[in-house]
Design a protein around this motif. Sequence first.
Motif, mmCIF file in Angstrom:
data_model
loop_
_atom_site.group_PDB
_atom_site.id
_atom_site.type_symbol
_atom_site.label_atom_id
_atom_site.label_comp_id
_atom_site.label_asym_id
_atom_site.label_seq_id
_atom_site.Cartn_x
_atom_site.Cartn_y
_atom_site.Cartn_z
ATOM 1 N N ILE C 48 33.155 -39.637 34.239
ATOM 2 C CA ILE C 48 34.283 -39.678 35.174
ATOM 3 C C ILE C 48 35.467 -38.944 34.579
ATOM 4 C CG2 ILE C 48 35.904 -41.214 36.346
ATOM 5 C CD1 ILE C 48 33.621 -43.230 36.576
ATOM 6 N N ALA C 49 35.644 -39.122 33.275
ATOM 7 C CA ALA C 49 36.757 -38.424 32.621
ATOM 8 C C ALA C 49 36.565 -36.912 32.721
ATOM 9 C CB ALA C 49 36.845 -38.866 31.164
ATOM 10 N N ALA C 50 35.329 -36.446 32.495
ATOM 11 C CA ALA C 50 35.061 -35.000 32.570
ATOM 12 C C ALA C 50 35.431 -34.462 33.936
ATOM 13 C CB ALA C 50 33.592 -34.731 32.259
ATOM 14 N N CYS C 51 35.081 -35.225 34.946
ATOM 15 C CA CYS C 51 35.398 -34.832 36.313
ATOM 16 C C CYS C 51 36.902 -34.733 36.510
ATOM 17 C CB CYS C 51 34.811 -35.886 37.252
ATOM 18 S SG CYS C 51 34.310 -35.222 38.813
ATOM 19 N N LEU C 52 37.616 -35.733 35.995
ATOM 20 C CA LEU C 52 39.068 -35.746 36.172
ATOM 21 C C LEU C 52 39.720 -34.592 35.423
ATOM 22 C CD1 LEU C 52 39.731 -39.593 35.984
ATOM 23 C CD2 LEU C 52 39.892 -38.096 37.975
ATOM 24 N N VAL C 53 39.162 -34.275 34.252
ATOM 25 C CA VAL C 53 39.701 -33.138 33.489
ATOM 26 C C VAL C 53 39.608 -31.864 34.323
ATOM 27 C CG1 VAL C 53 39.248 -31.626 31.529
ATOM 28 C CG2 VAL C 53 39.277 -34.093 31.201
ATOM 29 N N HIS C 79 45.075 -30.032 48.607
ATOM 30 C CA HIS C 79 43.888 -30.833 48.931
ATOM 31 C C HIS C 79 42.627 -29.976 48.927
ATOM 32 C CE1 HIS C 79 45.233 -29.330 52.854
ATOM 33 N NE2 HIS C 79 44.002 -29.468 53.273
ATOM 34 N N ILE C 80 42.779 -28.711 49.262
ATOM 35 C CA ILE C 80 41.609 -27.832 49.202
ATOM 36 C C ILE C 80 41.263 -27.533 47.747
ATOM 37 C CG2 ILE C 80 40.687 -25.597 49.889
ATOM 38 C CD1 ILE C 80 41.132 -26.991 52.344
ATOM 39 N N THR C 81 42.279 -27.423 46.918
ATOM 40 C CA THR C 81 42.025 -27.160 45.508
ATOM 41 C C THR C 81 41.184 -28.266 44.897
ATOM 42 O OG1 THR C 81 44.098 -25.980 45.330
ATOM 43 C CG2 THR C 81 43.117 -26.733 43.285
ATOM 44 N N ILE C 82 41.507 -29.494 45.257
ATOM 45 C CA ILE C 82 40.715 -30.602 44.721
ATOM 46 C C ILE C 82 39.306 -30.534 45.280
ATOM 47 C CG2 ILE C 82 40.513 -33.098 44.680
ATOM 48 C CD1 ILE C 82 43.539 -33.231 44.546
ATOM 49 N N VAL C 83 39.189 -30.184 46.527
ATOM 50 C CA VAL C 83 37.879 -30.066 47.155
ATOM 51 C C VAL C 83 37.052 -28.981 46.486
ATOM 52 C CG1 VAL C 83 36.785 -29.253 49.278
ATOM 53 C CG2 VAL C 83 38.556 -30.978 49.373
ATOM 54 N N SER C 84 37.719 -27.968 45.942
ATOM 55 C CA SER C 84 36.963 -26.867 45.349
ATOM 56 C C SER C 84 36.197 -27.311 44.115
ATOM 57 C CB SER C 84 37.894 -25.698 45.014
ATOM 58 O OG SER C 84 38.875 -26.096 44.086
ATOM 59 N N LEU C 85 36.425 -28.551 43.705
ATOM 60 C CA LEU C 85 35.616 -29.107 42.608
ATOM 61 C C LEU C 85 34.130 -28.981 42.930
ATOM 62 C CD1 LEU C 85 35.313 -30.808 39.987
ATOM 63 C CD2 LEU C 85 35.401 -32.829 41.439
ATOM 64 N N TRP C 86 33.787 -29.285 44.198
ATOM 65 C CA TRP C 86 32.372 -29.226 44.539
ATOM 66 C C TRP C 86 32.029 -28.004 45.349
ATOM 67 C CZ3 TRP C 86 35.209 -33.729 45.902
ATOM 68 C CH2 TRP C 86 35.709 -33.746 47.202
ATOM 69 N N SER C 87 32.848 -26.980 45.283
ATOM 70 C CA SER C 87 32.563 -25.809 46.091
ATOM 71 C C SER C 87 31.531 -24.913 45.440
ATOM 72 C CB SER C 87 33.836 -25.008 46.322
ATOM 73 O OG SER C 87 34.226 -24.410 45.098
ATOM 74 N N SER C 88 31.291 -25.105 44.169
ATOM 75 C CA SER C 88 30.309 -24.238 43.525
ATOM 76 C C SER C 88 29.468 -25.066 42.568
ATOM 77 C CB SER C 88 31.027 -23.105 42.802
ATOM 78 O OG SER C 88 30.090 -22.170 42.348
ATOM 79 N N LEU C 89 28.422 -24.471 42.086
ATOM 80 C CA LEU C 89 27.384 -25.202 41.372
ATOM 81 C C LEU C 89 27.890 -26.070 40.239
ATOM 82 C CD1 LEU C 89 24.435 -25.734 40.700
ATOM 83 C CD2 LEU C 89 24.503 -23.762 39.205
ATOM 84 N N GLY C 91 30.746 -27.207 39.282
ATOM 85 C CA GLY C 91 31.619 -28.326 39.628
ATOM 86 C C GLY C 91 30.873 -29.427 40.331
ATOM 87 N N SER C 92 29.907 -29.044 41.160
ATOM 88 C CA SER C 92 29.204 -30.089 41.890
ATOM 89 C C SER C 92 28.286 -30.872 40.966
ATOM 90 C CB SER C 92 28.438 -29.499 43.069
ATOM 91 O OG SER C 92 27.535 -28.543 42.634
ATOM 92 N N ILE C 93 27.787 -30.239 39.921
ATOM 93 C CA ILE C 93 26.982 -30.996 38.952
ATOM 94 C C ILE C 93 27.885 -31.985 38.201
ATOM 95 C CG2 ILE C 93 25.471 -30.852 36.943
ATOM 96 C CD1 ILE C 93 24.009 -29.613 39.032
ATOM 97 N N LEU C 94 29.123 -31.587 37.972
ATOM 98 C CA LEU C 94 30.092 -32.511 37.367
ATOM 99 C C LEU C 94 30.251 -33.740 38.240
ATOM 100 C CD1 LEU C 94 33.355 -30.826 36.035
ATOM 101 C CD2 LEU C 94 31.942 -32.510 34.901
ATOM 102 N N LEU C 95 30.363 -33.486 39.548
ATOM 103 C CA LEU C 95 30.517 -34.597 40.482
ATOM 104 C C LEU C 95 29.283 -35.497 40.440
ATOM 105 C CD1 LEU C 95 32.398 -35.788 42.637
ATOM 106 C CD2 LEU C 95 31.210 -34.411 44.329
ATOM 107 N N TRP C 96 28.095 -34.865 40.411
ATOM 108 C CA TRP C 96 26.836 -35.598 40.273
ATOM 109 C C TRP C 96 26.936 -36.560 39.098
ATOM 110 C CZ3 TRP C 96 21.832 -37.209 40.300
ATOM 111 C CH2 TRP C 96 20.964 -36.763 41.312
#
Lengths: 158, 173, 659
Positions: C48-53, C79-89, C91-96
């Motif tokens: 979770i920390a990695a994601c927040l970083v 708000h779109i910038t935060i969404v861009s966390l999962w916009s590409s591979l 970042g989305s693995i981070l979310l995973w």
Amino acid sequence: MILAIALALAQEATGLDPRQVVGEPAQGPLAGNVLHDEARRISLLLRCPTCQGMSVAESPAEGARAMRDEVERLVAQGYDESQVLDYFVASYGEFILLRPRREGANLTLWIVPALLAAGGIAAVAMQARRRASLPAPPPPASTVDDYRARAEREIDSA
Amino acid sequence: MNKKVLAAGFVLVAPLVWVLAESFGADPSHIPSPLVGKPAPAFSLPVLDGNGATLSLAETRGKPTVINFWATWCDTCGYEHPLLLRLARTYEGRVHFVGIAYLDKEENLRKWLSSHGGQAFPTLIDVGTSAAVAYGVGRLPESYLIDKQGVIQHKVFGAIDYGDMVRRIEEML
Amino acid sequence: MVGDAVVLVGLAAAAGGTVTGFAAGATGSLDLLRHAQRFARTYAVAMIAACLVMVYALAVHDFSVKYVSKVGSLSTPLHITIVSLWSSLEGSILLWGAVLGAYIAAFVSWSRDRDVEETPWALGTMCLVGGFFAYLIAHPANPFTPAPVPVPGDGPGPNPLLQNHLLMIVHPPSLYLGYVGMVVPFGMAVGSLVSGKLGPAWTRALRTALMWPWLFLTAGIVLGGWWAYEVLGWGGYWAWDPVENASLLPWLTATAALHAAMLPSRRGSLKGWTVTLVLVTFLLTLLGTFMTRSGVFNSVHSFTQSAIGPIFLGFLGVALVACVILLAARIDLLSTEGDPPALVSRETGFLVNNVLFVALTFTVLLGTTFPLVMEAVKGVKLSVGEPYFNQVAIPAGIAILFLMGVGPALPWGEPSPGSAWRELRWPLALAAVAGAGSIAGGVDRALSWTTLCVVVAMFAMAVTAREATRPVRVRMRENGEALGTAAWRAFSRGNRRLGGYVVHAGIVVIVVAVAVSHAFRVEREITLSTGQSVAFEEYTLTLVGRDHVEEPHRTRELARVAVAGPGGDFELAPSLNRYGGGMNPIGTPDVHSTASHDLYLSLLSIGTDGNTAGIHVYRNPGILWLWVGWAIVSLGALVALLPSRAGKAAARPAEQAAK
């Protein structure tokens, strides 16, 4: 009717002849709403080559819309569904069909689901029939209700 | 060990993993053309700035022909255009070059061509997408190499490669 | 970099958790289990920390981080910038990883006071999966790698499709909460297989562990469809795209698993089904992630081929083989002896339900992978698209709908003669009336499937309504309770059962909405000049004008269309949005929703003189009910998930027995 003739003439003007590919039109020329509906129905079966898996009918891409017009041109001259599809397959390959032809190895797509569903249900039925041949005497009514009540309670608390 | 489960499991798992592994490296957007090896579809289309004249495929018989489907709104087409011009000039008289504009307007074509080296070979204007569909054009640009007998020998997906084109044209001469 | 360090901590913690978890399982040591739980919690915090970083790096536009330089942009709103966390591979693995950590932590909290034999194995398995994802983040798909020097001053921004609509903010996280959450029941099922037991308490917990991710997965799928409808502009909401199918497959098996897990534990054969379905569900989520990330599939979603493809396939392959071996070795321990159920009994209904869901799952999987198979085997390029899937899904859907009606009406155990008929006759009568009514009402288009669907749906709804209210009626009749008391007591003691029926009702609504929206859709392409009007169904559309809107991250061309309808007048403004980066403009449709239908306008083109617009008009009936149906389904799931008094009462003696 005028639109159909216009479309047919436009086709003539290109010197392209679908007859070379799919032969004579199988049915009479269509026009109006019937033409539009039939063209849309067939367009739903053709894949837009530049989009990701969308049909020519639904894709907003300009190329797809132009292909829809091409389908309408062909249908207006009286070509039926299989001829229109064959025409596209001749130049694009089987890839252009959103539903594969029902032949050869493709039949797996229809046989396997049918077998799984039918086979599975048959297996369940046969298992149940085994119970019928077991020599267990029918339980007295009160035990059945008892079981049912317990089952209901278990489900309700489950 | 439940042998049935083991067998069923492997029957399902092994083909799945194999298929997925095999599919790496395959470009999902590259579709081979069924027209290669077949006679090129005949057409007869109006020529840009030809005052109503048309050019038909039959007129190109006897010499190898390169047909290039393109459009002014397609960036990659712009990159390959100088290569085509070079090829056209190199093989002038020995090979026909024909451009077919896909979903484009005459004024756009005229303006673009005049600012990009002029017209070294005729540009034809498709009616809707009739010719494009007959040739199986998907994503621009696409080019077709047709031999002297009118049979399509090769289809190029995307921009042409100069060296490859030279090699193939030489084979057809 | 901070991010890298945190991820490595996570990887180490996961490794520790795996080892101590499995060791605790093998030795039965409580100390080792406590260690494993500590490791697992550390993993959760780290991920979770990695994601927040990364979110922080995105928010402050730290372009020295490669991922930020890839998807960030100074001009995108926050708000779109935060969404861009999962916009590409990456970042989305981070979310995973973060979601995975959260779920594992939740499991640890739940399992803290329950020292059941299965817990360490379950925890070890979850940590193993967690470790794999941590490894992916640490090495092949590392989003924290520094951007190449010189550090760019700005970036291209996330994929424009993500900036187009608010739904894109909720769809991926919801899907992830669903997908990733399946790791918990997976671990629990592995635990069951290793211990050879699937007791009532563990089953109850397994159901809850399944139901939460199921709730989110359903939301993710529906929101994805809603987004496609509102954003992609083709007037539809489901295209059987490979990535869409990837989300549907685990949903199907999870639904089947939920049903299989419902049966009283005396039915041994369904324990085997339950465990198998849970394992398959998780494996399908791995497969789905692979399908979305590998570039192997031709799809709207597909990302370019990435390095993680082969690694992921390797992990998937190992997981598949391991699960097959585990199942083969241990499943017989779970299946207790028992008489096979009678032919016309609810137990058989559950079995048939499993068969149908599994058959449908396999069919969708086959259709999705068939082009790959044919290319690998024969070198032929094929497409398998919507026409095929609709053809197989419609009969399957109707069969399942029918079962939804018949099943709950079937009696348990040995049916007394005629009991099934007694239960079914009123709903069947109602369905027949509905069928006759729709035919008399002039339904003559797409007659066969649609009418059949409506008839079966009416039948299913009738049975569902009756079963849902049965406890209330029984209480009123047998205990003499008043309606209010009876309803409250039935709700508080039988919320799981009630919740299930509410979910069924929601599904019926969705299915009918799907059928109606497909069969009775009307569409037309029109070109209008400013001031010109055209009639479409009950509306008159007039092109009023055109607008040009400049926003920091995009320019929009709108076509303003005045609509005069029977219910009033309104304006719709479909648009073409152009984002930086030279990409093609993306059309955003505008939709007017009423209870009976949607009027949907999609902008195809604007004439160069600005005075004409090409518009695709759709009249889609019943769309609103798709979303309403989904809300009902979610409500039902939440009702079922409420902590219930009866559940707690039953759990206590079972736990005493387990100790």
